[in-house]
Design a protein around this motif. Structure first.
Motif, mmCIF file in Angstrom:
data_model
loop_
_atom_site.group_PDB
_atom_site.id
_atom_site.type_symbol
_atom_site.label_atom_id
_atom_site.label_comp_id
_atom_site.label_asym_id
_atom_site.label_seq_id
_atom_site.Cartn_x
_atom_site.Cartn_y
_atom_site.Cartn_z
ATOM 1 N N SER A 30 0.588 -1.200 0.184
ATOM 2 C CA SER A 30 0.128 0.009 0.080
ATOM 3 C C SER A 30 0.732 1.728 0.045
ATOM 4 N N GLY A 31 2.196 1.130 0.294
ATOM 5 C CA GLY A 31 2.960 2.349 0.831
ATOM 6 C C GLY A 31 2.573 3.464 2.194
ATOM 7 N N ILE A 32 2.110 2.446 2.397
ATOM 8 C CA ILE A 32 1.842 3.370 4.288
ATOM 9 C C ILE A 32 2.365 2.331 5.346
ATOM 10 N N PRO A 33 2.863 3.914 5.737
ATOM 11 C CA PRO A 33 3.832 2.944 6.965
ATOM 12 C C PRO A 33 3.190 2.369 7.914
ATOM 13 N N VAL A 34 4.051 1.165 8.383
ATOM 14 C CA VAL A 34 3.691 0.190 9.269
ATOM 15 C C VAL A 34 2.848 0.637 10.401
ATOM 16 N N SER A 35 3.434 1.452 11.270
ATOM 17 C CA SER A 35 2.871 2.504 12.290
ATOM 18 C C SER A 35 1.465 2.744 11.947
ATOM 19 N N THR A 36 1.223 3.611 10.424
ATOM 20 C CA THR A 36 0.469 4.214 9.977
ATOM 21 C C THR A 36 -1.331 3.647 10.134
ATOM 22 N N LEU A 37 -0.560 2.442 9.899
ATOM 23 C CA LEU A 37 -1.606 0.812 9.556
ATOM 24 C C LEU A 37 -1.752 -0.234 11.180
ATOM 25 N N SER A 38 -1.206 -0.278 12.066
ATOM 26 C CA SER A 38 -1.620 -0.601 12.924
ATOM 27 C C SER A 38 -2.131 0.511 13.537
ATOM 28 N N LYS A 39 -2.422 1.811 13.871
ATOM 29 C CA LYS A 39 -3.177 3.011 13.940
ATOM 30 C C LYS A 39 -4.652 2.997 13.222
ATOM 31 N N VAL A 40 -4.520 2.141 12.425
ATOM 32 C CA VAL A 40 -5.435 2.316 11.529
ATOM 33 C C VAL A 40 -7.083 1.211 12.114
ATOM 34 N N GLU A 41 -6.157 0.227 12.036
ATOM 35 C CA GLU A 41 -6.872 -1.007 12.265
ATOM 36 C C GLU A 41 -6.988 -1.709 13.916
ATOM 37 N N HIS A 42 -6.509 -0.520 14.767
ATOM 38 C CA HIS A 42 -6.979 -0.494 15.965
ATOM 39 C C HIS A 42 -7.643 0.671 15.856
ATOM 40 N N ASP A 43 -7.806 1.391 14.942
ATOM 41 C CA ASP A 43 -9.748 2.523 15.615
ATOM 42 C C ASP A 43 -8.973 3.873 15.541
ATOM 43 N N ARG A 44 -7.593 3.966 16.196
ATOM 44 C CA ARG A 44 -7.165 5.193 16.697
ATOM 45 C C ARG A 44 -6.195 5.693 15.902
ATOM 46 N N LEU A 45 -6.233 5.917 14.863
ATOM 47 C CA LEU A 45 -6.719 6.726 13.465
ATOM 48 C C LEU A 45 -7.329 6.799 12.040
ATOM 49 N N THR A 46 -7.504 8.431 11.171
ATOM 50 C CA THR A 46 -7.782 7.753 9.967
ATOM 51 C C THR A 46 -6.881 7.968 9.417
ATOM 52 N N LEU A 47 -7.142 7.350 7.904
ATOM 53 C CA LEU A 47 -6.224 8.616 6.418
ATOM 54 C C LEU A 47 -6.669 9.719 6.429
ATOM 55 N N THR A 48 -6.056 9.945 5.643
ATOM 56 C CA THR A 48 -5.970 11.439 5.016
ATOM 57 C C THR A 48 -6.655 10.788 3.850
ATOM 58 N N TYR A 49 -7.036 11.776 2.400
ATOM 59 C CA TYR A 49 -7.733 11.627 1.021
ATOM 60 C C TYR A 49 -6.132 10.779 0.658
#
Length: 230
Positions: A30-49
């Protein structure tokens, strides 16, 4: 009970489990950092457009799937879920004349689409053709003042604290009123059409491509846009 995940994080976890990918493998794809994906998977972060676009392109998914407006099960029972929304955690879409902040995007199968919009366009030339899409919408002016143009009514001016409810299939446009450099409104859109989110993103893409900046003087030079009928 439908098995469609209820949050963006659950969608990514389910996709990763189905494909047998580790977080590192999904990051590489996906080209998205592991740390970012982990936070998204745990519903602690959303992604920019832009990152949602990248994710969809790399994984072969449409943006509407990531926002979960498609394949909605209207018979789904009410649950005790909730989402706290703010601009810092919104999905932001920027155009020359508007900034859109989509709230609570981690929740899937929403019946409403809440969005904060910053409006800078001040003329019909800067806006283009009136917008049409399915459903209904409510807007509330948070700051500044706006002019609302609609297909079947005279234009009206709304000041901070005033609101409007319209049929979204009627052509409409929101402009910053005279003397207002930027207005901010809260909008809530709702529709039984499961392609509403996809229609809104398509409208934003055309606004980005065809916009005449609000601070640009002189006649319009871009071609007229086709009307949106969804």
């Amino acid at each position: 009970m439908p098995d469609t995940p209820s949050t963006l994080g659950a969608l990514l976890r389910g996709l990763r489990a189905r494909e047998g990918w580790t977080l590192k493998e999904m990051s590489a794809r996906s080209g998205i950092p592991v740390s970012t994906l982990s936070k998204v998977e745990h519903d602690r972060l959303t992604l920019t457009y832009d990152k949602l676009q990248l994710l969809g392109q790399r994984l072969g998914m449409r943006m509407s799937e990531l926002f979960a407006e498609e394949g909605e099960d209207t018979a789904q029972p009410v649950t005790a879920r909730r989402s706290i929304g703010d601009i810092a955690h919104s999905v932001r879409v920027e155009t020359a004349n508007y900034d859109y902040y989509y709230l609570c995007t981690e929740l899937r199968r929403k019946r409403m689409i809440p969005v904060i919009t910053k409006i800078r366009a001040r003329s019909a030339e800067q806006f283009g053709e009136l917008v049409r899409h399915s459903g209904e919408e409510f807007i509330y002016v948070l700051s500044g003042s706006i002019v609302v143009e609609t297909e079947f009514y005279d234009r009206i001016t709304l000041e901070a604290g005033q609101s409007l409810y319209i049929d979204s299939s009627m052509g409409h446009a929101y402009l910053a009123a005279e003397g207002c450099d930027e207005a901010e409104v809260l909008g809530v859109m709702s529709s039984s059409d499961d392609t509403l989110m996809e229609a809104m993103l398509h409208i934003h893409e055309e606004q980005r491509q065809n916009a005449i900046p609000a601070n640009e003087d002189g006649p319009a030079t871009r071609p007229a846009r086709k009307k949106k009928v969804k």
